[in-house]
Structures are given as C-alpha cells and as structure tokens.
Design a protein around this motif. Structure first.
Motif, PDB file in Angstrom:
ATOM      1  N   THR A   1      49.767  47.277  19.065  1.00 34.16           N
ATOM      2  CA  THR A   1      48.566  47.767  19.731  1.00 34.16           C
ATOM      3  C   THR A   1      48.691  47.453  21.220  1.00 34.16           C
ATOM      4  N   ILE A   2      48.255  48.369  22.057  1.00 33.48           N
ATOM      5  CA  ILE A   2      48.349  48.158  23.503  1.00 33.48           C
ATOM      6  C   ILE A   2      47.053  48.619  24.162  1.00 33.48           C
ATOM      7  N   HIS A   3      46.649  47.894  25.208  1.00 40.92           N
ATOM      8  CA  HIS A   3      45.510  48.285  26.034  1.00 40.92           C
ATOM      9  C   HIS A   3      46.074  48.901  27.312  1.00 40.92           C
ATOM     10  N   LEU A   4      45.754  50.143  27.570  1.00 41.90           N
ATOM     11  CA  LEU A   4      46.433  50.880  28.627  1.00 41.90           C
ATOM     12  C   LEU A   4      45.459  51.668  29.494  1.00 41.90           C
ATOM     13  N   SER A   5      45.628  51.538  30.805  1.00 43.53           N
ATOM     14  CA  SER A   5      44.856  52.315  31.777  1.00 43.53           C
ATOM     15  C   SER A   5      45.821  53.225  32.532  1.00 43.53           C
ATOM     16  N   ILE A   6      45.477  54.514  32.611  1.00 36.46           N
ATOM     17  CA  ILE A   6      46.323  55.472  33.322  1.00 36.46           C
ATOM     18  C   ILE A   6      45.484  56.273  34.309  1.00 36.46           C
ATOM     19  N   ASP A   7      45.917  56.275  35.562  1.00 27.81           N
ATOM     20  CA  ASP A   7      45.337  57.141  36.591  1.00 27.81           C
ATOM     21  C   ASP A   7      46.337  58.258  36.831  1.00 27.81           C
ATOM     22  N   ASN A   8      46.016  59.444  36.331  1.00 25.44           N
ATOM     23  CA  ASN A   8      46.929  60.569  36.411  1.00 25.44           C
ATOM     24  C   ASN A   8      46.691  61.314  37.720  1.00 25.44           C
ATOM     25  N   GLY A   9      47.213  60.763  38.809  1.00 21.69           N
ATOM     26  CA  GLY A   9      47.012  61.347  40.123  1.00 21.69           C
ATOM     27  C   GLY A   9      47.887  62.564  40.359  1.00 21.69           C
ATOM     28  N   SER A  10      47.515  63.396  41.322  1.00 27.33           N
ATOM     29  CA  SER A  10      48.254  64.626  41.583  1.00 27.33           C
ATOM     30  C   SER A  10      49.610  64.380  42.237  1.00 27.33           C
ATOM     31  N   SER A  11      49.767  63.239  42.884  1.00 32.56           N
ATOM     32  CA  SER A  11      51.070  62.931  43.480  1.00 32.56           C
ATOM     33  C   SER A  11      51.813  61.853  42.697  1.00 32.56           C
ATOM     34  N   HIS A  12      51.076  60.873  42.138  1.00 29.66           N
ATOM     35  CA  HIS A  12      51.720  59.796  41.384  1.00 29.66           C
ATOM     36  C   HIS A  12      50.885  59.401  40.166  1.00 29.66           C
ATOM     37  N   ILE A  13      51.577  58.964  39.133  1.00 28.35           N
ATOM     38  CA  ILE A  13      50.940  58.420  37.933  1.00 28.35           C
ATOM     39  C   ILE A  13      50.956  56.907  38.056  1.00 28.35           C
ATOM     40  N   LYS A  14      49.778  56.286  37.894  1.00 30.42           N
ATOM     41  CA  LYS A  14      49.684  54.833  37.950  1.00 30.42           C
ATOM     42  C   LYS A  14      49.236  54.302  36.593  1.00 30.42           C
ATOM     43  N   GLY A  15      49.861  53.233  36.130  1.00 30.67           N
ATOM     44  CA  GLY A  15      49.513  52.673  34.829  1.00 30.67           C
ATOM     45  C   GLY A  15      49.436  51.163  34.844  1.00 30.67           C
ATOM     46  N   ILE A  16      48.569  50.614  33.988  1.00 27.56           N
ATOM     47  CA  ILE A  16      48.436  49.172  33.798  1.00 27.56           C
ATOM     48  C   ILE A  16      48.283  48.934  32.299  1.00 27.56           C
ATOM     49  N   TYR A  17      49.032  47.963  31.752  1.00 25.18           N
ATOM     50  CA  TYR A  17      48.895  47.693  30.322  1.00 25.18           C
ATOM     51  C   TYR A  17      48.758  46.199  30.044  1.00 25.18           C
ATOM     52  N   ASP A  18      47.805  45.866  29.208  1.00 24.28           N
ATOM     53  CA  ASP A  18      47.569  44.521  28.659  1.00 24.28           C
ATOM     54  C   ASP A  18      47.142  43.464  29.672  1.00 24.28           C
ATOM     55  N   ASP A  19      47.611  43.569  30.904  1.00 19.39           N
ATOM     56  CA  ASP A  19      47.286  42.598  31.942  1.00 19.39           C
ATOM     57  C   ASP A  19      47.413  43.299  33.291  1.00 19.39           C
TER      58      ASP A  19
END
Length: 398
Positions: free
Chosen positions: A10-28
C-alpha cells in the motif's frame, strides 16, 4: 506465478500533473520526484548501452489500463527519455494545450507511470532481490485546474478508480521487467490545484496566510488558477476563477526560433523551462556560446507577464478583502522577473513564493490533505471498533 511471488503493498501518493512537469510525493514529504510532461510513441527498438542509471531518466513502459483505450499509448517513453525521441512526441502545447487536462490521454499515461515508479522505488531493495511483480493499493491525492473541477472531476475520478491498471517497465534500469498492478482510492476526491498549494504554504511558511484576506495564482504551463481566500482560509468560490495562458506555447515559439538557426539546440519546452528557471540564457555547443536567447526570451516573456498580470488584476479588483496577491507554481518562477518589473511601476502588494518550494506546492499541499483524510479515516475506524467493544461488554453484563 505463485501467489507468494507477488509483493503486495500500500502506498500514499500525491501527484501534481503539471503541463510542463509531473511532481510526485509518496509516503513521506522527503520522498519526492519530478519529470518532464513529455510522452513519446517510440520508433523502432531501443538499445541500452548500459543497464545502469537513474530509472526516472529512462521511463520505458507498457501500459494496460481501462482508462487508456487507444493502442498508441500501450508502449511509451515518458519524461526525460521521451525528449528528443525520433518517434511521435507529445508535449502539452498547441492542440494538446487546448484540450482539458482531465480528458487528455497523456494525463493518465503520466499519472500511471508516476504511480508505478513511486511503487517500484519504494520497493527497490525487493526488486533488486528478484521481485518482479508488485500488487499495490494506491491512496492517491491529485488535482485538476479550477475551471475543470465542476464538470470533469467525476469523469476523471472514474478513470482513476475504475479497475486495475498495469505498468511494465521495459528497458528501465533497475526496474527492467517489473510489472506493477495498481488499484486506486481517492480519499480526498479530486482537489483544486491552486487551493492545495495554499495549505502547504500555511503549514510551512511564515506568511501566516490564515490571518489574511488574499488572492493567489497558480501559474502553470497552460492554465492559471486564481483563488481568493477570506481570513481563516475560507475559499471564496464566487470570485475564484481560471484562465488558459499557454505559457508552453510561448516557450515552444522561443524554442522553434532558436532551433531555426540550423541546429536543434533545445529539444523540448521542458528543457527550456528548466533553463529559464535556472536563468541559463546562453546555449553552448562545442564549448562555445552558440546562441544568447536573452533578447528573445525578454520579448516573449514580457508579453506573457502582461497577460498574466492583467488576468490577476481583473479578478483582484472585485475582491475588497484581499490585501495582497501571491504567485506560485513553475510558471510563476519563470515569469517572476518580468512580473516584478511591470509591478515596479504599479506598486501593488504582490508576493512570490519561495522558488525552492513553489513548483512542489500543489503536490505537498495535496499530500497534507491526503494524510489528514487517511488519519481521520483511521480515527473513525478505531472509534467504531471501540464502540463495538463497549456494546459487546454492555450486552454481556445483562
């Protein structure tokens, strides 16, 4: 394959799907990553010189997903690997920029690839020991531009949660041959991109936004979201709005003008974006300055800065309680010098986010909201169990 050969996680994941770059943060919050929003349908076969390197730079994936119904996106290069590829390359410019983020197939391609990367990265040690199949439940936080939330958030959520999505890394170093099967939950539903960034600013900066009335613009490669907050971080839905500014298209015009010199000196708008963020205006070839793009960039970025400032002021002038206005996001970092120069004549109380955090504000804010929602769910579950125990104890004493 035997069931015990599958790694379940199981993973906790945040994704900002930007038009120029994809940003992600998981678990911490410290587990963060970024890659360009570029997708390519590869031409021919790719050969690795070495099976080494950062997997994030070599995202070569096969996708099986109920959210992707066309064959052209079954096998793709994503991010840095897609830049300059000889195949069909998709950047969020031109016709792609006109489309809704919620409906672009590239949005699902990059979201699924980012999720699979985060899961594989989390279990990199197990992969190195031979695990090549991972089954993951993904508690996801992600967002849409403010103009798309009302009409498209339900459709977007259904794409994400509607079944099992599978990603197989093809030639990607470290993760080569690894298949990640994912099922998503959306504990916070679909967030508003701009609003998420405010929560991170309040949590981490010294600006004490909760005591103020203010406006804030999240400037992206295509969209600019404008939100207003009354004191107490009360979102003003009536005055909050959004507009398409097509920053990526302006960057593409700059790139094409530079490359018209006879050489492909800049291979993508994503590459040019990073150069502008780092204020690298001289382009080198063979150790010498091949092109100085200072004047060219000044001309295009001033026009765009005027457009952005006009949108902001037109919204702000109707909001009497907003005593200051903030700019955040990757586009704000690019445009800051030109907006500040224009504002030197106007003298408006305009603020810019710390460049170190600005690009990740939405991803971080969405992660905070996700963690809060999951904790709230856990607390409710614990209270329910405790209540049931109390009921059982009560019935036993009758």
């Amino acid at each position: 394959m035997a069931k015990h050969d599958i790694l379940t996680t199981t993973i906790h994941l945040s994704i900002d799907n930007g038009s120029s770059h994809i940003k992600g943060i998981y678990d911490d919050l410290n587990n963060c990553f970024i890659f360009p929003n570029v997708v390519a349908q590869p031409f021919g076969e790719r050969f690795l010189l070495m099976e080494q390197g950062d997997p994030l730079d070599f995202l070569d994936v096969q996708i099986t997903s109920p959210a992707i119904d066309t064959e052209q996106y079954r096998h793709v290069y994503v991010g840095n690997l897609a830049i300059g590829d000889e195949g069909i390359v998709h950047e969020i410019v031109g016709d792609k920029a006109v489309q809704k983020k919620a409906q672009r197939p590239e949005t699902m391609v990059t979201l699924l690839t980012a999720a699979a990367y985060a899961i594989a990265k989390k279990h990199e040690d197990a992969v190195k020991r031979g695990k090549n199949r991972i089954k993951a439940t993904v508690n996801l936080g992600t967002g849409l531009p403010i103009r798309e939330i009302t009409k498209f958030s339900e459709e977007f959520a259904q794409k994400i949660t509607g079944g099992v999505h599978s990603i197989t890394f093809v030639t990607t170093p470290v993760f080569k041959g690894v298949t990640v099967e994912m099922e998503f939950t959306l504990p916070t539903d679909i967030s508003i991109d701009d609003v998420s960034g405010v929560y991170d600013m309040e949590a981490t900066s010294k600006s004490q936004l909760s005591h103020k009335g203010f406006g804030i613009a999240d400037v992206g490669g295509v969209d600019m979201d404008i939100a207003f907050f009354r004191p107490g971080l009360d979102l003003d839905q009536r005055h909050s709005t959004g507009a398409k500014i097509y920053l990526n298209d302006a960057l593409e015009s700059i790139r094409n003008e530079i490359n018209s010199q006879g050489e492909e000196l800049i291979s993508s708008t994503a590459e040019l974006t990073l150069m502008l963020v780092n204020k690298e205006y001289e382009i080198y070839a063979e150790g010498k300055v091949a092109f100085d793009m200072t004047n060219l960039v000044n001309r295009h970025m001033r026009i765009l800065a005027e457009k952005v400032l006009k949108y902001a002021r037109n919204s702000w002038k109707h909001v009497r309680y907003a005593n200051e206005f903030w700019f955040i996001g990757g586009g704000a970092i690019v445009l800051q010098p030109w907006i500040e120069k224009l504002n030197a004549e106007l003298g408006l109380p305009i603020r810019f986010d710390n460049a170190e955090y600005s690009q990740f504000r939405n991803a971080r804010g969405t992660f905070f909201l996700l963690e809060h929602a999951l904790k709230h769910t856990d607390d409710e579950a614990a209270a329910s169990i405790e209540s049931e125990r109390g009921s059982e104890g009560g019935s036993g004493s009758d």
